[in-house]
Design a protein around this motif. Sequence first.
Motif, PDB file in Angstrom:
ATOM      1  N   THR B   4       0.851  -1.197   0.000  1.00 10.17           N
ATOM      2  CA  THR B   4       0.000   0.000   0.000  1.00 10.17           C
ATOM      3  C   THR B   4       0.884   1.242   0.000  1.00 10.17           C
ATOM      4  OG1 THR B   4      -0.016   0.193   2.399  1.00 10.17           O
ATOM      5  CG2 THR B   4      -1.742  -1.194   1.389  1.00 10.17           C
ATOM      6  N   LYS B   5       0.274   2.376  -0.309  1.00 13.50           N
ATOM      7  CA  LYS B   5       0.987   3.649  -0.292  1.00 13.50           C
ATOM      8  C   LYS B   5       1.580   3.907   1.096  1.00 13.50           C
ATOM      9  CE  LYS B   5       0.397   8.389  -1.844  1.00 13.50           C
ATOM     10  NZ  LYS B   5      -0.504   9.393  -2.413  1.00 13.50           N
ATOM     11  N   GLU B   6       0.813   3.576   2.122  1.00 11.28           N
ATOM     12  CA  GLU B   6       1.261   3.808   3.493  1.00 11.28           C
ATOM     13  C   GLU B   6       2.470   2.939   3.843  1.00 11.28           C
ATOM     14  OE1 GLU B   6      -1.973   3.456   2.515  1.00 11.28           O
ATOM     15  OE2 GLU B   6      -2.268   5.624   2.683  1.00 11.28           O
ATOM     16  N   GLU B   7       2.462   1.718   3.363  1.00 16.66           N
ATOM     17  CA  GLU B   7       3.605   0.828   3.639  1.00 16.66           C
ATOM     18  C   GLU B   7       4.890   1.361   3.007  1.00 16.66           C
ATOM     19  OE1 GLU B   7       2.421  -3.766   3.863  1.00 16.66           O
ATOM     20  OE2 GLU B   7       1.445  -2.748   2.200  1.00 16.66           O
ATOM     21  N   LEU B   8       4.781   1.786   1.756  1.00 15.66           N
ATOM     22  CA  LEU B   8       5.972   2.299   1.068  1.00 15.66           C
ATOM     23  C   LEU B   8       6.442   3.593   1.712  1.00 15.66           C
ATOM     24  CD1 LEU B   8       5.143   1.521  -2.660  1.00 15.66           C
ATOM     25  CD2 LEU B   8       6.797   0.399  -1.177  1.00 15.66           C
ATOM     26  N   GLY B  36      19.687   7.030 -22.149  1.00 20.11           N
ATOM     27  CA  GLY B  36      20.498   6.324 -21.160  1.00 20.11           C
ATOM     28  C   GLY B  36      20.612   7.096 -19.865  1.00 20.11           C
ATOM     29  N   LEU B  37      20.781   8.395 -19.961  1.00 18.34           N
ATOM     30  CA  LEU B  37      20.840   9.209 -18.738  1.00 18.34           C
ATOM     31  C   LEU B  37      19.461   9.325 -18.099  1.00 18.34           C
ATOM     32  CD1 LEU B  37      23.112  12.266 -19.703  1.00 18.34           C
ATOM     33  CD2 LEU B  37      23.718  10.318 -18.245  1.00 18.34           C
ATOM     34  N   GLY B  38      18.518   9.863 -18.869  1.00 19.83           N
ATOM     35  CA  GLY B  38      17.224  10.237 -18.292  1.00 19.83           C
ATOM     36  C   GLY B  38      16.450   9.065 -17.717  1.00 19.83           C
ATOM     37  N   SER B  39      16.483   7.914 -18.402  1.00 17.04           N
ATOM     38  CA  SER B  39      15.703   6.783 -17.885  1.00 17.04           C
ATOM     39  C   SER B  39      16.257   6.329 -16.534  1.00 17.04           C
ATOM     40  CB  SER B  39      15.676   5.629 -18.899  1.00 17.04           C
ATOM     41  OG  SER B  39      16.972   5.127 -19.162  1.00 17.04           O
ATOM     42  N   HIS B  40      17.575   6.342 -16.393  1.00 17.53           N
ATOM     43  CA  HIS B  40      18.163   5.917 -15.112  1.00 17.53           C
ATOM     44  C   HIS B  40      18.056   6.989 -14.030  1.00 17.53           C
ATOM     45  CE1 HIS B  40      20.141   2.757 -17.655  1.00 17.53           C
ATOM     46  NE2 HIS B  40      19.738   2.052 -16.619  1.00 17.53           N
ATOM     47  N   ILE B  41      18.157   8.247 -14.425  1.00 17.54           N
ATOM     48  CA  ILE B  41      17.935   9.330 -13.445  1.00 17.54           C
ATOM     49  C   ILE B  41      16.531   9.200 -12.865  1.00 17.54           C
ATOM     50  CG2 ILE B  41      17.598  11.823 -13.171  1.00 17.54           C
ATOM     51  CD1 ILE B  41      19.705  12.205 -15.432  1.00 17.54           C
ATOM     52  N   ALA B  42      15.557   9.033 -13.771  1.00 20.50           N
ATOM     53  CA  ALA B  42      14.154   8.977 -13.334  1.00 20.50           C
ATOM     54  C   ALA B  42      13.927   7.796 -12.391  1.00 20.50           C
ATOM     55  CB  ALA B  42      13.234   8.878 -14.552  1.00 20.50           C
ATOM     56  N   MET B  43      14.514   6.649 -12.700  1.00 18.82           N
ATOM     57  CA  MET B  43      14.304   5.490 -11.831  1.00 18.82           C
ATOM     58  C   MET B  43      14.935   5.710 -10.452  1.00 18.82           C
ATOM     59  SD  MET B  43      12.916   2.653 -11.236  1.00 18.82           S
ATOM     60  CE  MET B  43      12.466   1.503 -12.558  1.00 18.82           C
ATOM     61  N   ALA B  44      16.131   6.270 -10.425  1.00 14.32           N
ATOM     62  CA  ALA B  44      16.769   6.518  -9.123  1.00 14.32           C
ATOM     63  C   ALA B  44      15.913   7.459  -8.281  1.00 14.32           C
ATOM     64  CB  ALA B  44      18.175   7.099  -9.332  1.00 14.32           C
ATOM     65  N   LEU B  45      15.364   8.487  -8.920  1.00 18.27           N
ATOM     66  CA  LEU B  45      14.549   9.458  -8.178  1.00 18.27           C
ATOM     67  C   LEU B  45      13.220   8.843  -7.751  1.00 18.27           C
ATOM     68  CD1 LEU B  45      15.260  12.660 -10.304  1.00 18.27           C
ATOM     69  CD2 LEU B  45      16.301  12.011  -8.113  1.00 18.27           C
ATOM     70  N   ARG B  47      12.600   5.651  -7.121  1.00 22.15           N
ATOM     71  CA  ARG B  47      12.827   4.729  -6.004  1.00 22.15           C
ATOM     72  C   ARG B  47      13.142   5.474  -4.711  1.00 22.15           C
ATOM     73  NH1 ARG B  47      13.181  -0.636  -7.436  1.00 22.15           N
ATOM     74  NH2 ARG B  47      13.764  -1.108  -9.582  1.00 22.15           N
ATOM     75  N   ALA B  48      13.783   6.633  -4.859  1.00 26.54           N
ATOM     76  CA  ALA B  48      14.144   7.409  -3.665  1.00 26.54           C
ATOM     77  C   ALA B  48      12.934   8.105  -3.049  1.00 26.54           C
ATOM     78  CB  ALA B  48      15.212   8.437  -4.015  1.00 26.54           C
ATOM     79  N   GLY B  49      11.811   8.113  -3.765  1.00 25.66           N
ATOM     80  CA  GLY B  49      10.603   8.676  -3.178  1.00 25.66           C
ATOM     81  C   GLY B  49      10.247  10.079  -3.629  1.00 25.66           C
ATOM     82  N   LEU B  88       8.623   2.836 -14.413  1.00 26.76           N
ATOM     83  CA  LEU B  88       8.720   3.517 -13.113  1.00 26.76           C
ATOM     84  C   LEU B  88       7.586   3.086 -12.184  1.00 26.76           C
ATOM     85  CD1 LEU B  88       9.569   7.188 -14.227  1.00 26.76           C
ATOM     86  CD2 LEU B  88      11.163   5.433 -13.409  1.00 26.76           C
ATOM     87  N   LYS B  89       6.393   2.975 -12.752  1.00 30.78           N
ATOM     88  CA  LYS B  89       5.229   2.610 -11.933  1.00 30.78           C
ATOM     89  C   LYS B  89       5.366   1.210 -11.335  1.00 30.78           C
ATOM     90  CE  LYS B  89       2.078   5.984 -12.143  1.00 30.78           C
ATOM     91  NZ  LYS B  89       1.393   6.560 -10.962  1.00 30.78           N
ATOM     92  N   ALA B  90       6.105   0.345 -12.055  1.00 31.17           N
ATOM     93  CA  ALA B  90       6.293  -1.010 -11.528  1.00 31.17           C
ATOM     94  C   ALA B  90       7.133  -0.982 -10.251  1.00 31.17           C
ATOM     95  CB  ALA B  90       6.955  -1.889 -12.587  1.00 31.17           C
ATOM     96  N   ALA B  91       8.023   0.017 -10.155  1.00 34.10           N
ATOM     97  CA  ALA B  91       8.875   0.116  -8.969  1.00 34.10           C
ATOM     98  C   ALA B  91       8.308   1.073  -7.927  1.00 34.10           C
ATOM     99  CB  ALA B  91      10.273   0.582  -9.381  1.00 34.10           C
ATOM    100  N   ALA B  92       7.598   2.083  -8.392  1.00 35.49           N
ATOM    101  CA  ALA B  92       7.086   3.136  -7.501  1.00 35.49           C
ATOM    102  C   ALA B  92       5.634   3.442  -7.900  1.00 35.49           C
ATOM    103  CB  ALA B  92       7.958   4.388  -7.616  1.00 35.49           C
TER     104      ALA B  92
END
Lengths: 64, 210
Positions: B4-8, B36-45, B47-49, B88-92
Amino acid sequence: MVRINGEWQDLAGKSLAAFLAESAYDLGRIAVERNGEIIPKSRYAETVLEEGDAVEIVGFVGGG
Amino acid sequence: MIPTKEELQKALEQRYGAALYRRIAEAAVAVCGLGGLGSHIAMALARAGVGRLILVDYDRVEAGNLHRQLYTAEQVGWLKTEALAEVLKAAAPYLAIEKHALRLTAQNLEPLSGAGIICEAFDCPEAKAMLVNQVAERWPEKYLISGSGMAGLGSANSIRTRRITPRFYLCGDGVSEGGSGMGLVSSRVMLCAAHQAHAALRILAGEFDV
């Protein structure tokens, strides 16, 4: 004297536009920082280099 | 069954503390160019919340992108904005995503107006320079984090972050150009992307030095 990318040059009094026009820089691929501030392209002509200025020309290369 | 959103939220809050969690969760970061840059930047951000990502790219996923960009083989042909949003949605799953499938120019930068931090992740050097100049002119209050020089198999340790002005950070080695030699190598592009994402998180945390 003005420091350009670490090298002192006799450019005080010259406009940034005039300096760049005489340089080998490709204007489409650079950003210019002066004394901690980016000078947008639209202000190159009106920006006059002053004694003691520290300038960095950031040249971008492709890839991303 | 996804959390759930609360758990994350709780999992991140325990790491960051409530104050930093809020700063990150309330942030809006734009990523310009989703290669290569943008897709990985977006994923790091993501996942970081980071609460909201503004994704901008006009391009579609190609087979030749898969060696370094975060897309899946079945996404070839998709708009990168759509493909990245799905990844991104699959991870966050609760991340807010704004998608802009357009080629940014000096005339259409409005989608970036809501971002406090802008990550420049274009491929083309003229586009990089355009964005840096335009942001400095229109929005000098925004933070801008750019990437330049990350191609090839050069040392990982030559990729670094420099603070050019109080609000302009530049990541990369500054010289290794794509399009020549062996081109862009996933691991080194990811290093630069990680520098850019990390600079954004440090700014959100109030840590401005490099």
